[in-house]
Design a protein around this motif. Sequence first.
Motif, short mmCIF file in Angstrom:
data_model
loop_
_atom_site.label_atom_id
_atom_site.label_comp_id
_atom_site.label_asym_id
_atom_site.label_seq_id
_atom_site.Cartn_x
_atom_site.Cartn_y
_atom_site.Cartn_z
N THR A 1 0.86 -1.21 -0.03
CA THR A 1 0.04 0.07 -0.04
C THR A 1 0.89 1.29 0.09
N ASP A 2 0.25 2.35 -0.19
CA ASP A 2 0.93 3.71 -0.47
C ASP A 2 2.22 3.79 -1.18
N LEU A 3 2.32 2.98 -2.17
CA LEU A 3 3.54 2.75 -3.16
C LEU A 3 3.72 4.32 -3.92
N HIS A 4 4.98 4.64 -3.84
CA HIS A 4 5.44 5.96 -4.44
C HIS A 4 7.07 5.60 -4.71
N LYS A 5 7.42 6.18 -5.88
CA LYS A 5 8.72 6.24 -6.11
C LYS A 5 9.40 7.29 -6.72
N ASN A 6 10.83 7.35 -6.61
CA ASN A 6 11.59 8.41 -7.36
C ASN A 6 12.64 7.79 -8.27
N SER A 7 13.58 8.56 -8.63
CA SER A 7 14.78 8.02 -9.15
C SER A 7 15.62 7.25 -8.58
N THR A 8 15.66 7.53 -7.11
CA THR A 8 16.42 6.82 -6.22
C THR A 8 15.94 5.56 -5.49
N ALA A 9 14.69 5.57 -5.08
CA ALA A 9 14.25 4.30 -4.47
C ALA A 9 12.65 4.26 -4.57
N LEU A 10 12.30 3.29 -4.04
CA LEU A 10 10.86 2.70 -4.34
C LEU A 10 10.25 2.68 -2.59
N TYR A 11 9.24 3.44 -2.40
CA TYR A 11 8.79 3.27 -0.92
C TYR A 11 7.53 2.68 -1.11
N PHE A 12 7.09 1.89 -0.03
CA PHE A 12 5.69 1.60 0.16
C PHE A 12 5.69 0.93 1.47
N THR A 13 4.31 0.67 2.00
CA THR A 13 3.95 -0.01 3.39
C THR A 13 3.44 -1.36 2.97
N LEU A 14 3.80 -2.40 3.65
CA LEU A 14 3.39 -3.76 3.81
C LEU A 14 2.33 -4.06 4.96
N THR A 15 1.41 -4.35 4.42
CA THR A 15 0.38 -4.64 5.59
C THR A 15 -0.35 -5.98 5.53
N ASP A 16 -0.96 -6.33 6.70
CA ASP A 16 -1.68 -7.54 6.65
C ASP A 16 -3.18 -6.98 7.16
N GLY A 17 -3.39 -5.82 7.24
CA GLY A 17 -4.57 -5.35 7.63
C GLY A 17 -4.66 -5.08 8.96
N ASP A 18 -4.03 -5.62 9.75
CA ASP A 18 -3.89 -5.23 11.43
C ASP A 18 -2.53 -4.42 11.70
N ALA A 19 -1.67 -4.61 10.80
CA ALA A 19 0.07 -4.09 11.34
C ALA A 19 0.53 -3.70 9.88
N GLU A 20 1.45 -2.53 9.95
CA GLU A 20 2.04 -2.20 8.89
C GLU A 20 3.43 -2.26 9.15
N LEU A 21 4.38 -2.28 7.92
CA LEU A 21 5.81 -2.28 7.88
C LEU A 21 6.28 -1.40 6.91
N PRO A 22 6.93 -0.10 7.01
CA PRO A 22 7.61 0.33 6.14
C PRO A 22 8.71 -0.45 5.30
N CYS A 23 8.62 -0.08 4.09
CA CYS A 23 9.68 -0.77 3.12
C CYS A 23 10.24 0.04 2.05
N MET A 24 11.52 -0.21 1.88
CA MET A 24 12.04 0.67 0.70
C MET A 24 13.13 -0.41 -0.09
N ILE A 25 13.10 -0.19 -1.22
CA ILE A 25 14.08 -0.72 -2.47
C ILE A 25 14.61 0.13 -3.03
N TRP A 26 15.93 0.22 -3.09
CA TRP A 26 16.74 1.00 -3.88
C TRP A 26 16.34 0.88 -5.62
N ALA A 27 16.14 1.97 -6.02
CA ALA A 27 15.83 1.96 -7.50
C ALA A 27 16.54 0.96 -8.44
N ASN A 28 17.80 1.10 -8.35
CA ASN A 28 18.69 0.13 -9.13
C ASN A 28 18.52 -1.30 -8.92
N ARG A 29 18.15 -1.79 -7.52
CA ARG A 29 17.78 -3.01 -7.34
C ARG A 29 16.38 -3.37 -7.86
N TYR A 30 15.75 -2.54 -7.64
CA TYR A 30 14.18 -2.83 -8.15
C TYR A 30 14.16 -3.11 -9.47
#
Length: 350
Positions: free
Chosen positions: A49-78
């Motif tokens: 959820t809440d996925l957005h990205k720029n030239s540097t990285a990809l940001y999003f939230t991982l959720t199971d409906g009850d809890a959330e965890l921020p995540c980040m992937i570098w753009a070159n790795r993605y």
Amino acid sequence: MADAPDTERQAVEPDAREVLSVSQLNDRIASVVQDTPALNGVRCIGEVTDLHKNSTALYFTLTDGDAELPCMIWANRYREMDADLEDGTEVILEGDIDYWVEGGKIDLKPWEVIVVGDGDQAAAVERLRSELEERGWFDDEQKQQPPAFPERVGVATSLRGDARYDIQNAIHEQDPTVDILVKDATVQGSNAPTSIANGIHHLDRSEDVDAIIVGRGGGSDSNLQAFNTERVAEAIFTANTPVVTAIGHTDDRLIADQVADVATITPTAAGEYIVNSRQEFLASEIEPLEQQLDGAYETFQQEHEHEQELAEAVDEATAPEGLSPIYYKVAIAVLLLLLLVITGLWLGVI
């Protein structure tokens, strides 16, 4: 979000008397996270959820409906991953838990992404959206037009949220005389759907409330899920009072927005919409009408004068040439008078 800097992180024993700077404490937390095997190479399943990205990285939230965890992937790795992530995608992530020292935030940095399919949460929202659309709850024919100049506006939102004050300020900047009735509602979490729905019902039962605003400030997709529930949608749809939504600072169309009579994207926008400025209304609506009325009256006068001119022209055109019609009328009157005199002389009455 950046990797932790290469600052020296020394294993130190806790000392209750020691006063640490924020940087020192964050360094210590980062050391703990980095040195904890249970937080390295973890695998986690959830919904993006809440996925957005720029030239540097990809940001999003991982959720199971009850809890959330921020995540980040570098753009070159993605770009090297065989994964096309978007909101609602269910994934299994494998990577390390990282602590961002400067920002004091923890996140998961995956090095592998396995796409499972559409997430349960996103799929459930789409099923409900389709069902309500079939019922006609989104139809324009169901919409009510809020009054242009409400005397009392009901607001269902958190008493402690900024949204409440944004709405109040926007309304009173337009018209300070409008009364505002705020019904406290929990706008996030498992209790939110019931709380919001009860707030709408309460305001709807108040006969002197002319319009209702329901909403909250910004938040993640998970934070806004209460406004994607049937309970809130039903409360809005069944309300006899016009309902305006003001949910988050997002262009995303939530189900509550689609059911509402009017949807705005911010609490301030809702306040500005619900109360028209009387001066602006006079300037934009009444004054142009007054000008149109003046113009129509002037046109009528001109047409009336033109018709009179035409009538006079017709009279002149049909009159005998050489003499005016009034001349003939006077001549006839004189002849009649002479005839009466002669008749009187002949009869001897004169």
